[in-house]
Design a protein around this motif. Structure first.
Motif, mmCIF file in Angstrom:
data_model
loop_
_atom_site.group_PDB
_atom_site.id
_atom_site.type_symbol
_atom_site.label_atom_id
_atom_site.label_comp_id
_atom_site.label_asym_id
_atom_site.label_seq_id
_atom_site.Cartn_x
_atom_site.Cartn_y
_atom_site.Cartn_z
ATOM 1 N N ASN A 96 40.563 43.972 41.029
ATOM 2 C CA ASN A 96 39.513 44.520 41.882
ATOM 3 C C ASN A 96 40.122 45.636 42.732
ATOM 4 O OD1 ASN A 96 40.888 43.231 43.977
ATOM 5 N ND2 ASN A 96 39.339 41.655 44.261
ATOM 6 N N SER A 97 39.330 46.234 43.602
ATOM 7 C CA SER A 97 39.827 47.364 44.397
ATOM 8 C C SER A 97 40.906 46.949 45.390
ATOM 9 C CB SER A 97 38.674 48.048 45.124
ATOM 10 O OG SER A 97 38.044 47.141 46.006
ATOM 11 N N GLU A 98 41.005 45.670 45.671
ATOM 12 C CA GLU A 98 42.052 45.167 46.571
ATOM 13 C C GLU A 98 43.337 44.833 45.824
ATOM 14 O OE1 GLU A 98 41.600 45.175 49.895
ATOM 15 O OE2 GLU A 98 39.695 46.110 49.377
ATOM 16 N N GLY A 99 43.303 44.881 44.487
ATOM 17 C CA GLY A 99 44.492 44.608 43.687
ATOM 18 C C GLY A 99 44.626 43.169 43.219
ATOM 19 N N HIS A 100 43.569 42.383 43.300
ATOM 20 C CA HIS A 100 43.606 40.997 42.836
ATOM 21 C C HIS A 100 43.181 40.929 41.371
ATOM 22 C CE1 HIS A 100 44.311 39.263 46.840
ATOM 23 N NE2 HIS A 100 43.651 40.340 47.232
ATOM 24 N N THR B 289 56.759 33.888 35.220
ATOM 25 C CA THR B 289 55.526 33.213 35.607
ATOM 26 C C THR B 289 54.331 33.869 34.943
ATOM 27 O OG1 THR B 289 55.187 34.635 37.519
ATOM 28 C CG2 THR B 289 56.441 32.607 37.887
ATOM 29 N N LYS B 290 53.263 33.105 34.868
ATOM 30 C CA LYS B 290 52.012 33.665 34.368
ATOM 31 C C LYS B 290 51.341 34.415 35.511
ATOM 32 C CE LYS B 290 51.277 30.294 30.778
ATOM 33 N NZ LYS B 290 50.374 29.372 30.129
ATOM 34 N N PRO B 291 50.602 35.468 35.170
ATOM 35 C CA PRO B 291 50.020 36.279 36.237
ATOM 36 C C PRO B 291 49.015 35.526 37.101
ATOM 37 C CG PRO B 291 49.439 37.146 34.069
ATOM 38 C CD PRO B 291 50.347 35.989 33.857
ATOM 39 N N GLY B 292 48.090 34.820 36.531
ATOM 40 C CA GLY B 292 47.121 34.042 37.304
ATOM 41 C C GLY B 292 46.004 34.888 37.879
ATOM 42 N N LEU B 293 44.777 34.546 37.525
ATOM 43 C CA LEU B 293 43.627 35.267 38.052
ATOM 44 C C LEU B 293 43.567 35.116 39.564
ATOM 45 C CD1 LEU B 293 40.915 34.360 35.390
ATOM 46 C CD2 LEU B 293 42.321 36.417 35.535
ATOM 47 N N GLY B 294 43.196 36.192 40.229
ATOM 48 C CA GLY B 294 43.074 36.181 41.684
ATOM 49 C C GLY B 294 44.347 36.557 42.420
ATOM 50 N N ARG B 295 45.492 36.525 41.723
ATOM 51 C CA ARG B 295 46.746 36.868 42.394
ATOM 52 C C ARG B 295 46.781 38.357 42.723
ATOM 53 N NH1 ARG B 295 51.994 34.871 39.695
ATOM 54 N NH2 ARG B 295 52.811 35.734 41.602
ATOM 55 N N ASP B 296 47.496 38.692 43.760
ATOM 56 C CA ASP B 296 47.656 40.078 44.193
ATOM 57 C C ASP B 296 48.714 40.744 43.316
ATOM 58 O OD1 ASP B 296 48.185 42.482 45.499
ATOM 59 O OD2 ASP B 296 48.086 41.580 47.494
ATOM 60 N N ILE B 297 48.366 41.846 42.701
ATOM 61 C CA ILE B 297 49.296 42.526 41.797
ATOM 62 C C ILE B 297 50.542 43.007 42.543
ATOM 63 C CG2 ILE B 297 48.333 44.857 41.921
ATOM 64 C CD1 ILE B 297 48.753 44.771 38.734
ATOM 65 N N LEU B 298 50.402 43.328 43.821
ATOM 66 C CA LEU B 298 51.561 43.778 44.599
ATOM 67 C C LEU B 298 52.557 42.640 44.819
ATOM 68 C CD1 LEU B 298 49.789 46.057 47.214
ATOM 69 C CD2 LEU B 298 50.928 46.718 45.080
ATOM 70 N N LYS B 299 52.071 41.417 44.905
ATOM 71 C CA LYS B 299 52.982 40.276 45.058
ATOM 72 C C LYS B 299 53.645 39.928 43.735
ATOM 73 C CE LYS B 299 50.851 38.419 49.117
ATOM 74 N NZ LYS B 299 50.030 37.416 49.728
ATOM 75 N N VAL C 163 51.509 53.784 44.977
ATOM 76 C CA VAL C 163 50.613 54.326 43.953
ATOM 77 C C VAL C 163 49.180 53.874 44.210
ATOM 78 C CG1 VAL C 163 49.993 54.154 41.504
ATOM 79 C CG2 VAL C 163 52.339 54.692 42.155
ATOM 80 N N LEU C 164 48.978 52.599 44.493
ATOM 81 C CA LEU C 164 47.618 52.103 44.735
ATOM 82 C C LEU C 164 47.016 52.726 45.994
ATOM 83 C CD1 LEU C 164 47.789 48.327 43.768
ATOM 84 C CD2 LEU C 164 46.956 50.253 42.427
ATOM 85 N N GLN C 165 47.822 52.889 47.022
ATOM 86 C CA GLN C 165 47.324 53.494 48.254
ATOM 87 C C GLN C 165 46.932 54.951 48.014
ATOM 88 O OE1 GLN C 165 46.478 51.828 50.840
ATOM 89 N NE2 GLN C 165 45.765 53.626 51.913
ATOM 90 N N GLU D 272 35.791 50.749 42.302
ATOM 91 C CA GLU D 272 35.395 49.394 41.947
ATOM 92 C C GLU D 272 36.610 48.543 41.590
ATOM 93 O OE1 GLU D 272 32.242 47.704 41.252
ATOM 94 O OE2 GLU D 272 31.417 49.217 42.585
ATOM 95 N N ASP D 273 37.426 49.045 40.664
ATOM 96 C CA ASP D 273 38.536 48.275 40.116
ATOM 97 C C ASP D 273 39.701 49.208 39.795
ATOM 98 O OD1 ASP D 273 36.945 45.825 39.858
ATOM 99 O OD2 ASP D 273 35.998 46.785 38.144
ATOM 100 N N PHE D 274 40.813 48.575 39.432
ATOM 101 C CA PHE D 274 41.955 49.295 38.869
ATOM 102 C C PHE D 274 42.202 48.759 37.467
ATOM 103 C CE2 PHE D 274 43.078 49.604 43.443
ATOM 104 C CZ PHE D 274 43.143 50.983 43.552
ATOM 105 N N LEU D 275 42.538 49.651 36.565
ATOM 106 C CA LEU D 275 42.869 49.305 35.190
ATOM 107 C C LEU D 275 44.319 49.711 34.967
ATOM 108 C CD1 LEU D 275 41.916 48.427 32.344
ATOM 109 C CD2 LEU D 275 41.239 50.796 31.971
ATOM 110 N N PHE D 276 45.159 48.750 34.578
ATOM 111 C CA PHE D 276 46.587 49.001 34.369
ATOM 112 C C PHE D 276 46.932 48.859 32.894
ATOM 113 C CE2 PHE D 276 46.238 47.486 38.674
ATOM 114 C CZ PHE D 276 47.143 48.244 39.389
ATOM 115 N N TYR D 277 47.744 49.789 32.403
ATOM 116 C CA TYR D 277 48.337 49.696 31.066
ATOM 117 C C TYR D 277 49.817 49.450 31.262
ATOM 118 C CZ TYR D 277 44.041 52.006 29.688
ATOM 119 O OH TYR D 277 42.719 52.326 29.498
ATOM 120 N N LEU D 278 50.372 48.486 30.539
ATOM 121 C CA LEU D 278 51.779 48.134 30.674
ATOM 122 C C LEU D 278 52.512 48.450 29.381
ATOM 123 C CD1 LEU D 278 49.962 46.029 32.363
ATOM 124 C CD2 LEU D 278 52.079 44.802 32.611
#
Length: 189
Positions: free
Chosen positions: A79-83, A101-111, A121-123, A164-170
């Motif tokens: 989401n726009s907050e990075g979760h 670890t597994k990423p886990g839905l709802g986790r903050d991507i920055l953490k 970059v997100l800021q 609205e959201d962020f889309l990341f390619y790894l």
């Protein structure tokens, strides 16, 4: 008549009011019955449209999930907050390789990445999102055992050009980091 009308409205929309009494009451009963019939038909049409839209949405969802899972690149949606809202199998594997670890839905991507580069970059993308007709994007690297994970982020904007959201390619590739470092050095000179 009022009691019958209330039954039609609240209990059973297929019930109809009995036409009794004066000509005016019979005419009123006929109009109310016609309104009840029209309302019932409209409700059936709405229900049918919702069911059809739900089926169509489920088909699109399954197609999207299949496409996402078969991409050769890791993909993450936040989401726009990075979760985290969504990620594919390749992204999960890259996460597990990076920090076990597994990423886990709802986790903050920055953490998950614990990176000031990711935060920066997100800021910057959030700030750029206020510029009209611009779709912000950025990238950063995460290192591990001499290999580097490149994350390219794209902002997802709604029809009002609001973030609205962020889309990341790894991508996990040492060559990408070397090329990026050469590009950075050249562009700074």
């Amino acid at each position: 008549m009022l009691e019958e009308l209330e039954l039609v409205r609240t209990v059973n929309s297929s019930l109809r009011i009995q036409s009794q009494g004066s000509t005016q009451l019979k005419a009123l009963s006929a109009k109310l019955n016609q309104m009840a019939t029209n309302t019932e038909l409209t409700q059936q049409e709405i229900k049918k449209n919702i069911e059809q839209a739900t089926r169509s949405l489920l088909e699109e969802k399954h197609l999207f999930e299949a496409l996402l899972e078969h991409l050769p690149t890791g993909v993450i949606v936040t989401n726009s907050e990075g979760h985290l809202l969504l990620y594919n199998h390749q992204a999960q594997q890259l996460f597990e390789e990076k920090n076990g670890t597994k990423p886990g839905l709802g986790r903050d991507i920055l953490k998950i990445f614990e990176s000031t580069d990711a935060e920066q970059v997100l800021q910057e993308m959030r700030i750029q999102s206020y510029e009209p007709d611009k779709i912000p994007e950025g990238s950063f690297f995460q290192g591990r055992n001499g290999e580097f994970l490149k994350l390219t982020a794209h902002a997802v904007m709604n029809q009002y050009h609001l973030l609205e959201d962020f889309l990341f390619y790894l991508e996990y590739d040492f060559d990408l980091f070397q090329k990026s470092m050469k590009h950075t050095v050249v562009s700074l000179a």
